[in-house]
Design an enzyme around this catalytic site. Structure first.
Site, PDB file in Angstrom:
ATOM      1  N   ARG A  67       0.830  -1.211   0.000  1.00  0.00           N
ATOM      2  CA  ARG A  67       0.000   0.000   0.000  1.00  0.00           C
ATOM      3  C   ARG A  67       0.862   1.257   0.000  1.00  0.00           C
ATOM      4  NH1 ARG A  67      -3.839  -0.889   4.968  1.00  0.00           N
ATOM      5  NH2 ARG A  67      -4.819   1.018   4.266  1.00  0.00           N
ATOM      6  N   ASN A  99      -8.614   7.939   6.825  1.00  0.00           N
ATOM      7  CA  ASN A  99      -7.559   7.414   5.954  1.00  0.00           C
ATOM      8  C   ASN A  99      -6.206   7.448   6.647  1.00  0.00           C
ATOM      9  OD1 ASN A  99      -9.604   7.250   4.160  1.00  0.00           O
ATOM     10  ND2 ASN A  99      -8.992   8.994   2.921  1.00  0.00           N
ATOM     11  N   ASP A 101      -3.467   7.136   4.723  1.00  0.00           N
ATOM     12  CA  ASP A 101      -2.525   7.343   3.609  1.00  0.00           C
ATOM     13  C   ASP A 101      -1.697   8.627   3.724  1.00  0.00           C
ATOM     14  OD1 ASP A 101      -4.347   9.361   2.730  1.00  0.00           O
ATOM     15  OD2 ASP A 101      -5.350   8.001   1.339  1.00  0.00           O
ATOM     16  N   HIS A 116      -7.630   7.042  12.392  1.00  0.00           N
ATOM     17  CA  HIS A 116      -7.171   5.644  12.341  1.00  0.00           C
ATOM     18  C   HIS A 116      -5.651   5.544  12.172  1.00  0.00           C
ATOM     19  CE1 HIS A 116     -11.465   4.227  11.041  1.00  0.00           C
ATOM     20  NE2 HIS A 116     -11.383   4.468  12.336  1.00  0.00           N
ATOM     21  N   CYS A 124       6.591   1.079  18.350  1.00  0.00           N
ATOM     22  CA  CYS A 124       7.253  -0.078  18.963  1.00  0.00           C
ATOM     23  C   CYS A 124       6.224  -0.915  19.718  1.00  0.00           C
ATOM     24  CB  CYS A 124       8.360   0.399  19.908  1.00  0.00           C
ATOM     25  SG  CYS A 124       9.191  -0.966  20.722  1.00  0.00           S
ATOM     26  N   GLY A 184     -16.922   9.969   0.835  1.00  0.00           N
ATOM     27  CA  GLY A 184     -16.122   8.806   0.448  1.00  0.00           C
ATOM     28  C   GLY A 184     -15.933   7.759   1.522  1.00  0.00           C
ATOM     29  N   THR A 185     -16.961   7.571   2.344  1.00  0.00           N
ATOM     30  CA  THR A 185     -16.886   6.481   3.325  1.00  0.00           C
ATOM     31  C   THR A 185     -18.146   5.636   3.257  1.00  0.00           C
ATOM     32  OG1 THR A 185     -16.644   5.890   5.669  1.00  0.00           O
ATOM     33  CG2 THR A 185     -17.720   8.008   5.209  1.00  0.00           C
ATOM     34  N   SER A 186     -17.949   4.325   3.476  1.00  0.00           N
ATOM     35  CA  SER A 186     -19.110   3.423   3.472  1.00  0.00           C
ATOM     36  C   SER A 186     -19.907   3.575   4.767  1.00  0.00           C
ATOM     37  CB  SER A 186     -18.654   1.975   3.287  1.00  0.00           C
ATOM     38  OG  SER A 186     -17.692   1.655   4.267  1.00  0.00           O
TER      39      SER A 186
HETATM   40  C1  BJW Z   1     -16.192   7.179  -3.445  1.00  0.00           C
HETATM   41  C2  BJW Z   1     -15.331   7.270  -4.570  1.00  0.00           C
HETATM   42  C3  BJW Z   1     -15.184   8.555  -5.158  1.00  0.00           C
HETATM   43  C4  BJW Z   1     -15.335   5.226  -3.904  1.00  0.00           C
HETATM   44  N1  BJW Z   1     -15.858   9.606  -4.623  1.00  0.00           N
HETATM   45  N2  BJW Z   1     -16.852   8.237  -2.945  1.00  0.00           N
HETATM   46  C5  BJW Z   1     -20.373  -0.597  17.404  1.00  0.00           C
HETATM   47  C6  BJW Z   1     -21.180  -1.451  16.690  1.00  0.00           C
HETATM   48  C7  BJW Z   1     -20.640  -2.519  15.985  1.00  0.00           C
HETATM   49  C8  BJW Z   1     -19.283  -2.770  15.967  1.00  0.00           C
HETATM   50  C9  BJW Z   1     -18.481  -1.930  16.673  1.00  0.00           C
HETATM   51  C10 BJW Z   1     -19.015  -0.865  17.377  1.00  0.00           C
HETATM   52  N3  BJW Z   1     -17.992  -0.209  17.968  1.00  0.00           N
HETATM   53  C11 BJW Z   1     -16.829  -0.814  17.629  1.00  0.00           C
HETATM   54  C12 BJW Z   1     -17.096  -1.870  16.848  1.00  0.00           C
HETATM   55  C13 BJW Z   1     -16.076  -2.804  16.258  1.00  0.00           C
HETATM   56  C14 BJW Z   1     -15.356  -2.203  15.059  1.00  0.00           C
HETATM   57  C15 BJW Z   1     -16.373  -1.950  13.951  1.00  0.00           C
HETATM   58  O1  BJW Z   1     -16.760  -0.844  13.657  1.00  0.00           O
HETATM   59  N4  BJW Z   1     -16.788  -2.980  13.256  1.00  0.00           N
HETATM   60  C16 BJW Z   1     -17.730  -2.809  12.149  1.00  0.00           C
HETATM   61  C17 BJW Z   1     -17.099  -3.283  10.858  1.00  0.00           C
HETATM   62  C18 BJW Z   1     -19.012  -3.486  12.504  1.00  0.00           C
HETATM   63  N5  BJW Z   1     -14.673  -0.976  15.426  1.00  0.00           N
HETATM   64  C19 BJW Z   1     -13.513  -0.979  16.009  1.00  0.00           C
HETATM   65  O2  BJW Z   1     -12.966  -2.036  16.291  1.00  0.00           O
HETATM   66  C20 BJW Z   1     -12.882   0.349  16.356  1.00  0.00           C
HETATM   67  N6  BJW Z   1     -12.462   0.310  17.710  1.00  0.00           N
HETATM   68  C21 BJW Z   1     -13.290   0.604  18.729  1.00  0.00           C
HETATM   69  O3  BJW Z   1     -14.376   1.110  18.561  1.00  0.00           O
HETATM   70  O4  BJW Z   1     -12.758   0.290  19.964  1.00  0.00           O
HETATM   71  C22 BJW Z   1     -13.668   0.078  21.044  1.00  0.00           C
HETATM   72  C23 BJW Z   1     -14.444  -1.219  20.778  1.00  0.00           C
HETATM   73  C24 BJW Z   1     -13.817  -2.317  20.226  1.00  0.00           C
HETATM   74  C25 BJW Z   1     -14.549  -3.494  19.973  1.00  0.00           C
HETATM   75  C26 BJW Z   1     -15.917  -3.540  20.260  1.00  0.00           C
HETATM   76  C27 BJW Z   1     -16.550  -2.417  20.802  1.00  0.00           C
HETATM   77  C28 BJW Z   1     -15.791  -1.248  21.071  1.00  0.00           C
HETATM   78  C29 BJW Z   1     -11.625   0.576  15.551  1.00  0.00           C
HETATM   79  C30 BJW Z   1     -11.867   0.687  14.105  1.00  0.00           C
HETATM   80  C31 BJW Z   1     -10.549   0.849  13.343  1.00  0.00           C
HETATM   81  C32 BJW Z   1     -10.740   0.722  11.857  1.00  0.00           C
HETATM   82  N7  BJW Z   1      -9.493   0.585  11.231  1.00  0.00           N
HETATM   83  C33 BJW Z   1      -9.420   0.481   9.779  1.00  0.00           C
HETATM   84  C34 BJW Z   1      -8.007   0.032   9.406  1.00  0.00           C
HETATM   85  C35 BJW Z   1      -7.011   1.158   9.578  1.00  0.00           C
HETATM   86  C36 BJW Z   1      -5.653   0.766   9.166  1.00  0.00           C
HETATM   87  C37 BJW Z   1      -5.496   0.531   7.679  1.00  0.00           C
HETATM   88  O5  BJW Z   1      -6.095   1.186   6.841  1.00  0.00           O
HETATM   89  O6  BJW Z   1      -4.722  -0.351   7.358  1.00  0.00           O
HETATM   90  O7  BJW Z   1      -9.727   1.729   9.172  1.00  0.00           O
HETATM   91  S1  BJW Z   1     -10.666  -0.599   9.101  1.00  0.00           S
HETATM   92  C38 BJW Z   1     -10.947   0.322   7.650  1.00  0.00           C
HETATM   93  O8  BJW Z   1     -12.294   0.821   7.581  1.00  0.00           O
HETATM   94  C39 BJW Z   1     -10.027   1.534   7.751  1.00  0.00           C
HETATM   95  C40 BJW Z   1     -10.909   2.620   7.245  1.00  0.00           C
HETATM   96  O9  BJW Z   1     -10.461   3.871   7.728  1.00  0.00           O
HETATM   97  C41 BJW Z   1     -12.270   2.232   7.754  1.00  0.00           C
HETATM   98  C42 BJW Z   1     -13.408   2.868   7.036  1.00  0.00           C
HETATM   99  O10 BJW Z   1     -13.453   2.484   5.688  1.00  0.00           O
HETATM  100  P1  BJW Z   1     -13.907   3.550   4.604  1.00  0.00           P
HETATM  101  O11 BJW Z   1     -12.949   4.663   4.590  1.00  0.00           O
HETATM  102  O12 BJW Z   1     -15.310   3.867   4.770  1.00  0.00           O
HETATM  103  O13 BJW Z   1     -13.634   2.728   3.247  1.00  0.00           O
HETATM  104  P2  BJW Z   1     -14.611   1.766   2.423  1.00  0.00           P
HETATM  105  O14 BJW Z   1     -13.761   1.031   1.452  1.00  0.00           O
HETATM  106  O15 BJW Z   1     -15.456   0.969   3.312  1.00  0.00           O
HETATM  107  O16 BJW Z   1     -15.581   2.771   1.655  1.00  0.00           O
HETATM  108  C43 BJW Z   1     -15.159   3.606   0.596  1.00  0.00           C
HETATM  109  C44 BJW Z   1     -16.347   4.430   0.152  1.00  0.00           C
HETATM  110  O17 BJW Z   1     -15.921   5.346  -0.835  1.00  0.00           O
HETATM  111  C45 BJW Z   1     -17.473   3.592  -0.490  1.00  0.00           C
HETATM  112  O18 BJW Z   1     -18.719   3.981   0.087  1.00  0.00           O
HETATM  113  C46 BJW Z   1     -17.431   3.994  -1.971  1.00  0.00           C
HETATM  114  O19 BJW Z   1     -18.720   3.985  -2.574  1.00  0.00           O
HETATM  115  C47 BJW Z   1     -16.880   5.391  -1.870  1.00  0.00           C
HETATM  116  N8  BJW Z   1     -16.157   5.890  -3.063  1.00  0.00           N
HETATM  117  N9  BJW Z   1     -14.835   6.049  -4.829  1.00  0.00           N
HETATM  118  C48 BJW Z   1     -16.665   9.410  -3.545  1.00  0.00           C
HETATM  119  N10 BJW Z   1     -14.408   8.750  -6.207  1.00  0.00           N
END
Ligand code: BJW
Length: 244
Positions: A67, A99, A101, A116, A124, A184-186
């Site tokens: 990446r 993001n 990035d 994030h 470390c 741009g987030t799901s």
């Molecule tokens: C366009 C386009 C163009 C395309 N123009 N648009 C409450 C309920 C249920 C679950 C949980 C909850 N609270 C916590 C959780 C657990 C978990 C969670 O949310 N799980 C769900 C999946 C259900 N959350 C966590 O674990 C978080 N921690 C936390 O809350 O701690 C306390 C806790 C823990 C456990 C239980 C309860 C409490 C931490 C979350 C960390 C997320 N980390 C990541 C990885 C980061 C590192 C890396 O990148 O390598 O972050 S996961 C990944 O998803 C990344 C992203 O930032 C994040 C969001 O994704 P994003 O940006 O939305 O991307 P996509 O691909 O999903 O969407 C892209 C969008 O763009 C699409 O809609 C396209 O249509 C659109 N698009 N081109 C405009 N040109």
């Protein structure tokens, strides 16, 4: 719809913007959940976990290296630049990006939290010290800290808590803003997925920008469907032209 959004933005005092992977898609960076997010048959969701790292730090680091290679070659797109311009149009402005990035940072934006983390930073696993890792590819995988222990990417994986300082800052700006643009987030990853609802509960307006409907669309006051690299510059132009 775009006119309605511009009208609202002209009346806005405190603008909050939340971005996700879609904002960088037009820079050629795979989104998290799109098909192009796949790497060597692994789904991104399966690699962005502390368990994946514990099991096989080398695979996880190789994924980040892949990446970082793409991101290192990527150019800013008109969406990133428009957000930087929005910062200049408001006395009170804040960006929460999911993001890792680092592209928003490259625009020179100041009022921002990378909630994030950032994949150019490493931490470390033993003493928590952070350092920048700009080499692509990395010379050794997994990389080691000066203290000899292995480093991990300084990002927030599933099941990990968002650092409290970043979370508190996010809640503060949610309280203060009167308009949120969420682009741009799901909208499926918490806690960020709950932020638009929190803004609504405090009487704020939610403007969504996405190429397709998402879980946020049902609560958004205004949904603009199209590329963020097209729509965000149109908003900036409209605000500039119509503001008195
Ligand atoms: C366009 C386009 C163009 C395309 N123009 N648009 C409450 C309920 C249920 C679950 C949980 C909850 N609270 C916590 C959780 C657990 C978990 C969670 O949310 N799980 C769900 C999946 C259900 N959350 C966590 O674990 C978080 N921690 C936390 O809350 O701690 C306390 C806790 C823990 C456990 C239980 C309860 C409490 C931490 C979350 C960390 C997320 N980390 C990541 C990885 C980061 C590192 C890396 O990148 O390598 O972050 S996961 C990944 O998803 C990344 C992203 O930032 C994040 C969001 O994704 P994003 O940006 O939305 O991307 P996509 O691909 O999903 O969407 C892209 C969008 O763009 C699409 O809609 C396209 O249509 C659109 N698009 N081109 C405009 N040109």
């Amino acid at each position: 719809m775009i006119d309605k959004a511009i009208e609202r933005l002209i009346d806005t005092k405190y603008l909050l913007v939340i971005t996700g992977a879609g904002i960088s898609a037009e820079s050629g960076i795979p989104t998290f959940r799109g098909n192009d997010g796949l790497w060597q048959n692994y789904r991104a969701e399966d690699l962005a976990t502390p368990w994946a790292f514990e099991r096989n730090p080398e695979v996880v680091w190789r994924w980040y290296d892949w990446r970082r290679g793409i991101i290192g070659r990527a150019e800013l797109n008109p969406g990133h630049l428009a957000i930087k311009q929005l910062e200049g149009l408001y006395d009170d402005f804040f960006l929460i990006t999911q993001n890792v990035d680092g592209l928003h940072g490259r625009t020179g934006i100041k009022n921002m939290v990378e909630i994030h983390g950032n994949l150019w930073r490493a931490r470390c696993t033993k003493d928590g010290r952070t350092s920048m890792l700009m080499d692509v590819p990395l010379k050794s995988i997994p990389p080691a800290c000066e203290c000899g222990n292995i480093l991990r990417p300084d990002v927030v994986w599933f099941g990990e808590s968002i650092p409290s300082e970043w979370l508190q800052k996010s809640y503060d700006v949610i309280d203060m803003c009167d308009t949120l643009i969420v682009a741009g987030t799901s909208g499926v990853v918490y806690p960020v997925a709950s932020f638009p609802q929190s803004v609504k509960e405090r009487g704020g307006c939610v403007i969504e920008i996405n190429i397709e409907p998402t879980s946020i669309s049902s609560i958004a006051d205004i949904s603009l469907f199209g590329k963020s690299g097209d729509l965000l510059p149109m908003l900036v132009k409209g605000i500039r032209e119509r503001r008195v």
